[in-house]
Design an enzyme around this catalytic site. Structure first.
Site, short mmCIF file in Angstrom:
data_model
loop_
_atom_site.label_atom_id
_atom_site.label_comp_id
_atom_site.label_asym_id
_atom_site.label_seq_id
_atom_site.Cartn_x
_atom_site.Cartn_y
_atom_site.Cartn_z
N LYS A 40 0.80 -1.18 0.10
CA LYS A 40 0.06 -0.18 0.08
C LYS A 40 0.72 1.21 -0.02
O LYS A 40 0.18 2.35 -0.40
CB LYS A 40 -0.71 -0.29 1.24
CG LYS A 40 -1.91 -1.05 1.49
CD LYS A 40 -2.62 -0.74 2.86
CE LYS A 40 -3.34 -2.04 3.36
NZ LYS A 40 -3.85 -1.92 4.39
N GLY A 41 2.10 1.27 0.43
CA GLY A 41 3.02 2.30 0.97
C GLY A 41 2.84 3.43 -0.18
O GLY A 41 3.26 4.52 -0.05
N ASP A 100 7.55 3.38 -2.00
CA ASP A 100 7.52 4.48 -0.95
C ASP A 100 9.06 4.64 -0.34
O ASP A 100 9.63 5.63 -0.51
CB ASP A 100 6.60 4.29 0.16
CG ASP A 100 6.94 2.72 0.88
OD1 ASP A 100 7.45 1.90 0.36
OD2 ASP A 100 5.95 2.67 1.87
N ASP A 103 14.61 0.12 2.41
CA ASP A 103 15.32 -0.16 3.54
C ASP A 103 16.23 -1.29 3.60
O ASP A 103 17.37 -0.84 2.88
CB ASP A 103 14.11 -0.36 4.28
CG ASP A 103 14.40 -0.37 6.28
OD1 ASP A 103 15.10 0.52 6.32
OD2 ASP A 103 14.36 -1.54 6.55
N LYS A 131 16.77 4.60 2.57
CA LYS A 131 17.64 4.64 4.03
C LYS A 131 18.86 3.89 3.90
O LYS A 131 19.13 2.54 4.12
CB LYS A 131 16.71 4.00 5.20
CG LYS A 131 15.67 4.84 5.60
CD LYS A 131 15.24 4.22 7.14
CE LYS A 131 13.96 3.47 6.91
NZ LYS A 131 13.38 3.03 8.11
N ASP A 159 3.21 3.63 6.62
CA ASP A 159 2.56 3.79 8.03
C ASP A 159 3.54 2.71 9.18
O ASP A 159 4.55 2.34 8.87
CB ASP A 159 1.30 2.83 7.64
CG ASP A 159 1.90 1.50 7.60
OD1 ASP A 159 2.66 0.74 6.59
OD2 ASP A 159 1.36 0.44 8.14
N ARG A 165 -0.38 6.97 7.65
CA ARG A 165 -0.29 6.76 6.24
C ARG A 165 -0.85 7.83 5.34
O ARG A 165 -0.17 8.15 4.49
CB ARG A 165 -1.35 5.57 5.88
CG ARG A 165 -0.55 4.73 4.76
CD ARG A 165 -1.41 3.39 4.26
NE ARG A 165 -1.37 2.21 4.64
CZ ARG A 165 -0.14 1.34 4.65
NH1 ARG A 165 0.65 1.96 3.82
NH2 ARG A 165 -0.28 0.43 5.18
P1 IMP Z 1 12.77 -3.52 2.43
O1 IMP Z 1 12.24 -4.68 2.01
O2 IMP Z 1 13.55 -3.65 3.88
O3 IMP Z 1 13.44 -2.53 1.72
O4 IMP Z 1 11.67 -2.60 3.11
C1 IMP Z 1 10.73 -2.07 2.14
C2 IMP Z 1 9.28 -1.83 2.73
O5 IMP Z 1 9.40 -1.55 4.33
C3 IMP Z 1 8.76 -0.67 2.21
O6 IMP Z 1 8.24 -0.72 1.13
C4 IMP Z 1 7.86 -0.08 3.62
O7 IMP Z 1 6.83 -0.73 3.22
C5 IMP Z 1 8.53 -0.80 4.68
N1 IMP Z 1 9.31 0.39 5.48
C6 IMP Z 1 10.74 0.30 5.45
N2 IMP Z 1 11.05 1.24 6.30
C7 IMP Z 1 9.99 2.02 6.55
C8 IMP Z 1 9.94 3.09 7.46
O8 IMP Z 1 10.46 3.83 7.88
N3 IMP Z 1 8.45 3.46 7.60
C9 IMP Z 1 7.46 2.81 7.13
N4 IMP Z 1 7.47 1.60 6.46
C10 IMP Z 1 8.89 1.30 6.13
MG MG Z 2 6.01 -0.87 0.84
#
Ligand code: IMP
Ligand code: MG
Length: 175
Positions: A40-41, A100, A103, A131, A159, A165
């Site tokens: 959803k982000g 969005d 990470d 990040k 969120d 959100r």
């Molecule tokens: P990754 O797979 O660790 O890169 O994470 C990506 C997903 O984790 C993003 O699409 C977000 O939905 C969620 N996410 C990562 N960091 C944050 C944050 O600081 N706030 C909210 N959602 C986050």
């Molecule tokens: Mg996401």
């Protein structure tokens, strides 16, 4: 949930989104862009980005995918689950995957591999937030709105347990 100070204002987001739209249209040239938004982000960022791109007369189509790597906490589980698949035929399409935030990089790395496996000609990625301090994969987005420090942020689609959100700006939560 207690909110900290605003990290990125509504105005800054809109300004940067417009710059990204110009860059994207310039790079894709005459190719039709199949935008795939990660729910959803990415819904709010995608809505603003596609309006900016349309104003530049680029040909676009929009589709959605829903992926999650988060349960209800702040850390990636590393396992990405697909809850909703794209409906478009990806064969030989130029895809722009929009999310969005990146990470660990697990979500976008795995979704990119999945879309490539469906026959896309090229899969580029655009994220509002990055990040880099949290990266555990070699994933590098093609377009980045803002680099942020290692804060857990909410707003503008992002969120924490479904809270925050719908805020029009990015802020961080303080425990
Ligand atoms: P990754 O797979 O660790 O890169 O994470 C990506 C997903 O984790 C993003 O699409 C977000 O939905 C969620 N996410 C990562 N960091 C944050 C944050 O600081 N706030 C909210 N959602 C986050
Ligand atoms: Mg996401």
């Amino acid at each position: 949930m207690k909110l900290g100070k605003t990290l990125i204002s509504e105005h800054e987001i809109q300004h940067r989104t417009s710059q990204l739209a110009h860059q994207i249209v310039n790079d894709f040239k005459d190719d039709e862009i199949l935008i795939i938004s990660v729910l959803k982000g990415a819904f709010m960022f995608t809505a603003d980005l596609i309006r900016r791109i349309s104003k530049l007369d680029a040909k676009i189509e929009i589709d959605f995918i829903r992926a999650r790597s988060y349960g209800s906490g702040k850390d990636s589980s590393g396992v990405v689950k697909l809850d909703l698949d794209v409906s478009a035929d990806l064969k030989n399409r130029c895809v722009l995957l929009v999310d969005d935030i990146v990470d660990s990089g697990n979500t976008l790395k795995q979704v990119c591999e999945y879309l490539n496996g469906k026959g896309a000609a090229k899969v580029s990625t655009c994220v509002l937030l990055d990040k880099p301090a949290r990266r555990t994969t070699d994933f590098v987005p093609d377009y980045i709105g803002f680099e942020i420090p290692d804060y857990f942020v909410v707003g503008y689609g992002l969120d924490y347990n479904e809270r925050g959100r719908c805020l029009p700006f990015i802020t961080h939560i303080v425990d």
